[in-house]
Scaffold this motif. Structure first.
Motif, PDB file in Angstrom:
ATOM      1  N   ARG A   1       1.165  -1.041   0.094  1.00 48.41           N
ATOM      2  CA  ARG A   1       0.092   0.008   0.163  1.00 48.41           C
ATOM      3  C   ARG A   1       0.312   1.252  -0.200  1.00 48.41           C
ATOM      4  O   ARG A   1       0.635   2.164  -0.948  1.00 48.41           O
ATOM      5  CB  ARG A   1      -0.490   0.082   1.126  1.00 48.41           C
ATOM      6  N   SER A   2       2.095   1.075   0.756  1.00 50.81           N
ATOM      7  CA  SER A   2       2.488   2.582   0.665  1.00 50.81           C
ATOM      8  C   SER A   2       3.851   2.480  -0.602  1.00 50.81           C
ATOM      9  O   SER A   2       3.662   3.633  -1.245  1.00 50.81           O
ATOM     10  CB  SER A   2       3.955   2.805   1.928  1.00 50.81           C
TER      11      SER A   2
ATOM     12  N   SER B   1       0.979   3.757  -3.515  1.00 58.12           N
ATOM     13  CA  SER B   1       0.713   4.998  -3.407  1.00 58.12           C
ATOM     14  C   SER B   1       1.704   6.199  -3.565  1.00 58.12           C
ATOM     15  O   SER B   1       1.259   7.285  -3.318  1.00 58.12           O
ATOM     16  CB  SER B   1       0.329   5.571  -1.797  1.00 58.12           C
ATOM     17  N   THR B   2       3.172   5.552  -3.008  1.00 57.85           N
ATOM     18  CA  THR B   2       4.324   6.109  -3.037  1.00 57.85           C
ATOM     19  C   THR B   2       4.464   5.821  -4.762  1.00 57.85           C
ATOM     20  O   THR B   2       5.074   7.296  -5.828  1.00 57.85           O
ATOM     21  CB  THR B   2       5.666   6.139  -2.640  1.00 57.85           C
TER      22      THR B   2
END
Length: 149
Positions: free
Chosen positions: A8-9, A12-13
Protein backbone atom coordinates in the motif's frame (compact mmCIF):
# COMPACT_ATOMS: atom_id res chain seq x y z
CA UNK A 1 10.88 -5.16 12.23
CA UNK A 2 9.96 -5.85 8.65
CA UNK A 3 12.34 -3.97 6.34
CA UNK A 4 10.11 -4.49 3.31
CA UNK A 5 7.60 -1.69 2.76
CA UNK A 6 3.96 -2.58 2.49
CA UNK A 7 2.41 -2.79 -0.94
CA UNK A 8 0.00 0.00 0.00
CA UNK A 9 2.77 2.48 0.84
CA UNK A 10 4.71 1.46 -2.28
CA UNK A 11 1.70 1.98 -4.53
CA UNK A 12 0.66 5.25 -2.92
CA UNK A 13 4.18 6.58 -3.42
CA UNK A 14 5.08 5.32 -6.88
CA UNK A 15 1.88 4.34 -8.70
CA UNK A 16 0.88 7.90 -9.74
CA UNK A 17 4.21 8.59 -11.45
CA UNK A 18 4.26 5.12 -13.04
CA UNK A 19 0.77 5.55 -14.48
CA UNK A 20 1.47 9.15 -15.42
CA UNK A 21 4.41 8.04 -17.56
CA UNK A 22 2.28 5.33 -19.20
CA UNK A 23 -0.53 7.77 -19.98
CA UNK A 24 1.95 10.35 -21.29
CA UNK A 25 3.31 7.72 -23.70
CA UNK A 26 -0.16 6.67 -24.83
CA UNK A 27 -1.39 10.25 -25.32
CA UNK A 28 1.82 11.01 -27.21
CA UNK A 29 0.86 8.31 -29.68
CA UNK A 30 -2.74 9.48 -29.86
CA UNK A 31 -1.70 12.95 -30.93
CA UNK A 32 1.63 12.46 -32.69
CA UNK A 33 0.95 9.51 -35.01
CA UNK A 34 -1.97 11.11 -36.93
CA UNK A 35 -0.06 14.41 -37.21
CA UNK A 36 2.95 12.48 -38.48
CA UNK A 37 0.97 10.62 -41.17
CA UNK A 38 -0.96 13.73 -42.16
CA UNK A 39 2.19 15.83 -42.57
CA UNK A 40 4.71 13.36 -43.97
CA UNK A 41 2.34 11.43 -46.23
CA UNK A 42 -0.08 14.01 -47.60
CA UNK A 43 -1.03 11.87 -50.60
CA UNK A 44 -2.79 9.31 -48.38
CA UNK A 45 -6.55 9.41 -48.37
CA UNK A 46 -8.33 10.09 -45.11
CA UNK A 47 -9.30 6.40 -44.81
CA UNK A 48 -5.73 5.21 -45.38
CA UNK A 49 -4.41 7.81 -42.96
CA UNK A 50 -6.80 6.57 -40.28
CA UNK A 51 -6.02 2.92 -41.03
CA UNK A 52 -2.24 3.35 -40.88
CA UNK A 53 -2.44 5.61 -37.83
CA UNK A 54 -4.52 2.98 -36.08
CA UNK A 55 -2.19 0.10 -36.97
CA UNK A 56 0.98 1.98 -36.04
CA UNK A 57 -0.69 3.19 -32.85
CA UNK A 58 -1.62 -0.36 -31.85
CA UNK A 59 1.89 -1.66 -32.58
CA UNK A 60 3.54 1.12 -30.59
CA UNK A 61 1.05 0.67 -27.76
CA UNK A 62 2.16 -2.96 -27.50
CA UNK A 63 5.75 -1.74 -27.27
CA UNK A 64 4.77 0.68 -24.50
CA UNK A 65 2.92 -2.03 -22.59
CA UNK A 66 5.81 -4.49 -22.90
CA UNK A 67 8.41 -1.93 -21.81
CA UNK A 68 6.37 -0.87 -18.78
CA UNK A 69 5.77 -4.52 -17.85
CA UNK A 70 9.51 -5.12 -17.93
CA UNK A 71 10.11 -2.00 -15.82
CA UNK A 72 7.56 -3.30 -13.30
CA UNK A 73 9.43 -6.63 -13.25
CA UNK A 74 12.62 -4.84 -12.18
CA UNK A 75 14.37 -4.30 -15.49
CA UNK A 76 14.98 -0.53 -15.66
CA UNK A 77 16.90 -0.65 -18.95
CA UNK A 78 13.53 -1.09 -20.71
CA UNK A 79 12.89 2.59 -20.03
CA UNK A 80 15.21 3.52 -22.91
CA UNK A 81 12.93 2.33 -25.74
CA UNK A 82 10.19 4.48 -24.23
CA UNK A 83 12.51 7.48 -24.03
CA UNK A 84 13.49 6.93 -27.66
CA UNK A 85 9.84 6.64 -28.68
CA UNK A 86 8.98 9.90 -26.93
CA UNK A 87 11.98 11.62 -28.47
CA UNK A 88 11.15 10.38 -31.97
CA UNK A 89 7.53 11.50 -31.59
CA UNK A 90 8.62 14.93 -30.37
CA UNK A 91 11.22 15.38 -33.09
CA UNK A 92 8.86 13.99 -35.74
CA UNK A 93 6.07 16.41 -34.88
CA UNK A 94 8.22 19.50 -34.30
CA UNK A 95 8.87 20.35 -37.98
CA UNK A 96 5.22 19.86 -38.99
CA UNK A 97 4.39 23.43 -37.98
CA UNK A 98 4.96 24.44 -41.61
CA UNK A 99 1.98 22.24 -42.60
CA UNK A 100 -0.27 24.31 -40.31
CA UNK A 101 -1.80 21.52 -38.20
CA UNK A 102 -4.53 22.23 -35.69
CA UNK A 103 -2.93 24.37 -32.98
CA UNK A 104 -4.32 22.41 -30.04
CA UNK A 105 -3.35 19.04 -31.52
CA UNK A 106 0.11 20.36 -32.38
CA UNK A 107 0.62 21.77 -28.88
CA UNK A 108 -0.56 18.54 -27.22
CA UNK A 109 1.58 16.40 -29.49
CA UNK A 110 4.59 18.38 -28.27
CA UNK A 111 3.46 18.60 -24.64
CA UNK A 112 2.89 14.90 -23.93
CA UNK A 113 6.34 13.64 -25.00
CA UNK A 114 7.97 16.34 -22.90
CA UNK A 115 5.76 15.42 -19.96
CA UNK A 116 6.65 11.74 -20.39
CA UNK A 117 10.37 12.53 -20.50
CA UNK A 118 9.98 14.70 -17.41
CA UNK A 119 8.24 11.89 -15.55
CA UNK A 120 10.87 9.31 -16.56
CA UNK A 121 13.58 11.64 -15.30
CA UNK A 122 11.79 12.47 -12.05
CA UNK A 123 13.31 11.48 -8.73
CA UNK A 124 10.27 9.40 -7.83
CA UNK A 125 10.36 7.34 -11.04
CA UNK A 126 14.09 6.71 -10.57
CA UNK A 127 13.45 5.63 -6.95
CA UNK A 128 10.66 3.33 -8.09
CA UNK A 129 12.89 1.67 -10.69
CA UNK A 130 15.58 1.12 -8.05
CA UNK A 131 13.07 -0.39 -5.60
CA UNK A 132 11.74 -2.67 -8.33
CA UNK A 133 15.29 -3.89 -9.02
CA UNK A 134 15.64 -4.68 -5.30
CA UNK A 135 12.35 -6.58 -5.36
CA UNK A 136 13.55 -8.55 -8.41
CA UNK A 137 16.77 -9.47 -6.59
CA UNK A 138 14.79 -10.58 -3.52
CA UNK A 139 12.50 -12.61 -5.75
CA UNK A 140 15.48 -14.33 -7.38
CA UNK A 141 16.96 -15.18 -3.97
CA UNK A 142 13.65 -16.67 -2.84
CA UNK A 143 13.37 -18.73 -6.03
CA UNK A 144 16.94 -20.00 -5.59
CA UNK A 145 16.23 -20.98 -1.96
CA UNK A 146 13.06 -22.76 -2.97
CA UNK A 147 14.84 -24.76 -5.68
CA UNK A 148 17.55 -25.96 -3.34
CA UNK A 149 15.13 -27.49 -0.87
Amino acid sequence: MNELPSIRSFLSTYFPVFMGAIFACIFTLVFAVPVFFDSYMPSLSMADNAKYSFLVGIALTLVIVHCNFMIARGRPQWMWPLVMLLGVCFLGVLPTLNDQPNGVVYALSLLFPLLGLLLFNSKRHREMRQKLVEVRCLRQVMIARHRHR
